[in-house]
Design a protein around this motif. Sequence first.
Motif, PDB file in Angstrom:
ATOM      1  N   GLY A   1       0.665  -1.284   0.175  1.00 31.51           N
ATOM      2  CA  GLY A   1       0.136   0.011   0.005  1.00 31.51           C
ATOM      3  C   GLY A   1       0.847   1.426   0.076  1.00 31.51           C
ATOM      4  N   HIS A   2       2.358   1.046  -0.321  1.00 30.65           N
ATOM      5  CA  HIS A   2       2.783   2.438  -0.190  1.00 30.65           C
ATOM      6  C   HIS A   2       3.147   2.989  -1.665  1.00 30.65           C
ATOM      7  N   LYS A   3       3.108   4.213  -1.733  1.00 32.85           N
ATOM      8  CA  LYS A   3       3.175   4.845  -3.117  1.00 32.85           C
ATOM      9  C   LYS A   3       4.584   4.845  -3.575  1.00 32.85           C
ATOM     10  N   PRO A   4       4.753   4.806  -4.854  1.00 25.37           N
ATOM     11  CA  PRO A   4       6.244   4.999  -5.446  1.00 25.37           C
ATOM     12  C   PRO A   4       6.730   6.423  -5.173  1.00 25.37           C
ATOM     13  N   SER A   5       5.920   7.182  -5.173  1.00 24.66           N
ATOM     14  CA  SER A   5       6.567   8.728  -4.652  1.00 24.66           C
ATOM     15  C   SER A   5       7.011   8.564  -3.356  1.00 24.66           C
ATOM     16  N   SER A   6       6.317   7.926  -2.283  1.00 22.57           N
ATOM     17  CA  SER A   6       6.858   8.315  -1.001  1.00 22.57           C
ATOM     18  C   SER A   6       8.258   7.331  -0.857  1.00 22.57           C
TER      19      SER A   6
ATOM     20  N   ASP B   1       4.136  15.320  -9.586  1.00 24.68           N
ATOM     21  CA  ASP B   1       3.246  14.712 -10.298  1.00 24.68           C
ATOM     22  C   ASP B   1       2.458  13.824  -9.503  1.00 24.68           C
ATOM     23  N   ASP B   2       0.888  13.634  -9.530  1.00 28.86           N
ATOM     24  CA  ASP B   2       0.234  12.860  -8.663  1.00 28.86           C
ATOM     25  C   ASP B   2       0.016  11.616  -9.872  1.00 28.86           C
ATOM     26  N   ASP B   3       0.980  10.800  -9.990  1.00 26.99           N
ATOM     27  CA  ASP B   3       0.744   9.533 -10.859  1.00 26.99           C
ATOM     28  C   ASP B   3       1.047   8.333 -10.219  1.00 26.99           C
TER      29      ASP B   3
ATOM     30  N   ASP C   1       7.649   3.805   9.497  1.00 21.98           N
ATOM     31  CA  ASP C   1       7.219   5.175  10.007  1.00 21.98           C
ATOM     32  C   ASP C   1       7.856   5.982   9.103  1.00 21.98           C
ATOM     33  N   GLY C   2       9.220   5.997   8.806  1.00 25.87           N
ATOM     34  CA  GLY C   2       9.767   6.841   7.820  1.00 25.87           C
ATOM     35  C   GLY C   2       9.042   6.895   6.400  1.00 25.87           C
ATOM     36  N   LEU C   3       8.589   5.884   5.773  1.00 29.07           N
ATOM     37  CA  LEU C   3       7.974   5.826   4.708  1.00 29.07           C
ATOM     38  C   LEU C   3       6.546   6.603   4.774  1.00 29.07           C
ATOM     39  N   LYS C   4       5.814   6.283   6.028  1.00 32.27           N
ATOM     40  CA  LYS C   4       4.523   7.239   5.928  1.00 32.27           C
ATOM     41  C   LYS C   4       4.733   8.692   6.207  1.00 32.27           C
ATOM     42  N   GLN C   5       5.786   8.951   6.767  1.00 29.67           N
ATOM     43  CA  GLN C   5       6.164  10.374   6.907  1.00 29.67           C
ATOM     44  C   GLN C   5       6.495  10.735   5.602  1.00 29.67           C
ATOM     45  N   ALA C   6       7.311  10.094   4.667  1.00 28.23           N
ATOM     46  CA  ALA C   6       7.611  10.534   3.480  1.00 28.23           C
ATOM     47  C   ALA C   6       6.217  10.895   2.656  1.00 28.23           C
ATOM     48  N   ALA C   7       5.289   9.974   2.775  1.00 30.61           N
ATOM     49  CA  ALA C   7       4.073  10.081   2.091  1.00 30.61           C
ATOM     50  C   ALA C   7       3.430  11.500   2.475  1.00 30.61           C
ATOM     51  N   VAL C   8       3.383  11.809   3.741  1.00 32.42           N
ATOM     52  CA  VAL C   8       3.007  12.967   4.361  1.00 32.42           C
ATOM     53  C   VAL C   8       3.320  14.335   3.679  1.00 32.42           C
ATOM     54  N   SER C   9       4.730  14.158   3.420  1.00 29.89           N
ATOM     55  CA  SER C   9       5.593  15.328   3.000  1.00 29.89           C
ATOM     56  C   SER C   9       5.227  15.265   1.252  1.00 29.89           C
ATOM     57  N   VAL C  10       5.164  14.422   0.837  1.00 31.53           N
ATOM     58  CA  VAL C  10       4.898  14.570  -0.849  1.00 31.53           C
ATOM     59  C   VAL C  10       3.391  15.054  -0.887  1.00 31.53           C
ATOM     60  N   GLU C  11       2.477  14.715   0.050  1.00 32.77           N
ATOM     61  CA  GLU C  11       1.274  14.979  -0.123  1.00 32.77           C
ATOM     62  C   GLU C  11       1.172  16.686   0.351  1.00 32.77           C
ATOM     63  N   ARG C  12       2.021  17.162   1.403  1.00 40.09           N
ATOM     64  CA  ARG C  12       2.120  18.587   1.539  1.00 40.09           C
ATOM     65  C   ARG C  12       2.406  19.275   0.352  1.00 40.09           C
TER      66      ARG C  12
ATOM     67  N   ASP D   1     -11.058  29.365   2.675  1.00 40.76           N
ATOM     68  CA  ASP D   1     -10.309  29.464   1.472  1.00 40.76           C
ATOM     69  C   ASP D   1     -10.846  28.870   0.228  1.00 40.76           C
ATOM     70  N   GLY D   2     -11.628  27.923   0.414  1.00 38.78           N
ATOM     71  CA  GLY D   2     -12.192  27.210  -0.855  1.00 38.78           C
ATOM     72  C   GLY D   2     -12.124  25.725  -0.510  1.00 38.78           C
ATOM     73  N   ILE D   3     -12.228  25.127  -1.508  1.00 43.18           N
ATOM     74  CA  ILE D   3     -12.367  23.663  -1.459  1.00 43.18           C
ATOM     75  C   ILE D   3     -11.068  23.044  -1.946  1.00 43.18           C
ATOM     76  N   ARG D   4     -10.320  22.152  -1.103  1.00 41.27           N
ATOM     77  CA  ARG D   4      -9.148  21.440  -1.115  1.00 41.27           C
ATOM     78  C   ARG D   4      -9.453  19.974  -1.295  1.00 41.27           C
ATOM     79  N   TRP D   5      -8.597  18.970  -2.037  1.00 38.37           N
ATOM     80  CA  TRP D   5      -9.045  17.743  -2.270  1.00 38.37           C
ATOM     81  C   TRP D   5      -7.580  17.027  -1.952  1.00 38.37           C
ATOM     82  N   ARG D   6      -7.689  15.690  -1.730  1.00 34.80           N
ATOM     83  CA  ARG D   6      -6.353  15.026  -1.686  1.00 34.80           C
ATOM     84  C   ARG D   6      -6.877  13.690  -2.015  1.00 34.80           C
ATOM     85  N   ARG D   7      -5.885  12.730  -2.510  1.00 35.44           N
ATOM     86  CA  ARG D   7      -6.208  11.387  -2.376  1.00 35.44           C
ATOM     87  C   ARG D   7      -5.944  10.472  -1.393  1.00 35.44           C
TER      88      ARG D   7
END
Length: 494
Positions: free
Chosen positions: A285-290, A408-410, A309-320, A487-493
């Motif tokens: 379930g880990h993303k290539p980008s993370s 890029d969100d691919d 844990d580091g991998l989850k943290q990386a996912a949060v960073s990319v998301e941000r 400020d408006g509508i935001r979204w994330r996967r």
Amino acid sequence: MALRLFNTLSSQIEDFRPLRDREVRMYACGPTVYDYGHIGNFRTFVAVDLLHRFLRQSGYKVRHVMNITDVDDKIIRNSARDGVSVQQYTAKYEKAFLEDAAMISIEEPMLVRATEHIPEMADFVAKLVEKGFAYRADDGSYYFRIAKFPQYGKLSKKDFSGMMDGARVDFDEYDKDSARDFALWKAPKTGEASWDTAIGSGRPGWHLECSVMSMRELGESFDLHAGGEDLVFPHHENEIAQSESFTGKPFVRFWFHARFLLVEGEKMSKSAGNFFTLRDLVLKGHKPSSIRYLLASVPYRNQLNFTFDGLKQAAVSVERLRNFRLRLGSDNFSEGTNPEMQSLATQAIERMTAALDDDLNTAQAQAAIFEMVRQANAACDAGAIKKYDVPSLLAALGKFDEIFAVLDDDDAPKIKRVLDWAVSEGRDKDITDEVREAIQSAGLSDADIEKKIDAMKAARSARDFKASDAIRAELADAGILVEITKDGIRWRRK
Ligand code: AMP
Ligand code: ZN
């Protein structure tokens, strides 16, 4: 400041200057394609990719060659075990390697394959024999006589003065203490692949492959040679001995070695159960980008301790980072510029470049972009970003992404491909619920989602909250979280 790099040969950080003016010729030892690549391999390949990208960003034309080792002891053993040809055996893993590298956005270098250069390798051995640096053993194998190369040990800093002249080793990989004449060419053994050449039949040794192919593509002396730290001895030491004896010239100016990674503080090994291929992680379930972000987050000479844990943290960073970019694209900013935002963007670029110039300090480069994002988000909340600040902030993000390549969100389509592969390999049981969830949103591109968000906005302006809620629910089903803020509508996967 310009790039400063650690050079294993001098054991020092040096100013990086290519031998030719604005062109860098670099060679990286590629994978031995006998199995799927693990995250340790990709730690090194990502480090080399970052280096390549940064050299290009610094204005160099980069000629980057990587070999595919498609004949070596392990491959010969496994293909003989499975009763298939070397080519049949390696084709599957070469394909997998290239797919995996692309999955974590490693740009494909120029590839060279050992099996496509066998006659040149035989000629190289013949020339070494002629010059007195190599000899033929009774069985038809050829060895390099290290006593003829007094500088042997200059890369690995080993003192081999007490070595035994004529003692031989014919494994591709061996212990640091066995400084012995190494096999350049191995005589055929029953049931093993071999080639008929001018020096007899047999197959090349691994070290010879890299010397011949790197010099063929890059010249007798080139700028940089890269690999993981395990390659310093014997592989790279032997490459130097062969190449410099052959040409009488210095082989490589800079030697670049990435430190081995640990997994949860331990050496990675199949028996310890902490051995992961990229595909294993994606199936969890880990993303290539993370994964890319985490592998890039520790400077290449520091030990990267890979943790979940580091991998989850990386996912949060990319998301941000991705959310910040979306925010810059979707909010309405008032006319004008804010000089503070302009200098924030300029400073971020300067700090990133300075960090990477400093022996590729990727951790500090990431810290620099996050500092910008933190301050810019706060400014955005306070309405302090103006319309003409947006391109400057986007330019800083773009500069960061030229190196780190995670914006890029691919991920979803890439994950989907791994899932299809797992099914085709009968590994359905390894597919976790997390990964199934992660690809639910795969069918929707960013543009599709933006369209739906626009429709939601329109419904909300018309005070049609029922319609807006329906779209929101539809997006939630597809794995998209929608947040309605002042400020408006935001979204994330998800
Ligand atoms: P191989 O396929 O074994 O020839 O290795 C391909 C590349 O991965 C080489 O540059 C190795 O030095 C590197 N490598 C292997 N294991 C690790 C590890 N645990 N950490 C970092 N790099 C590694
Ligand atoms: Zn090599």
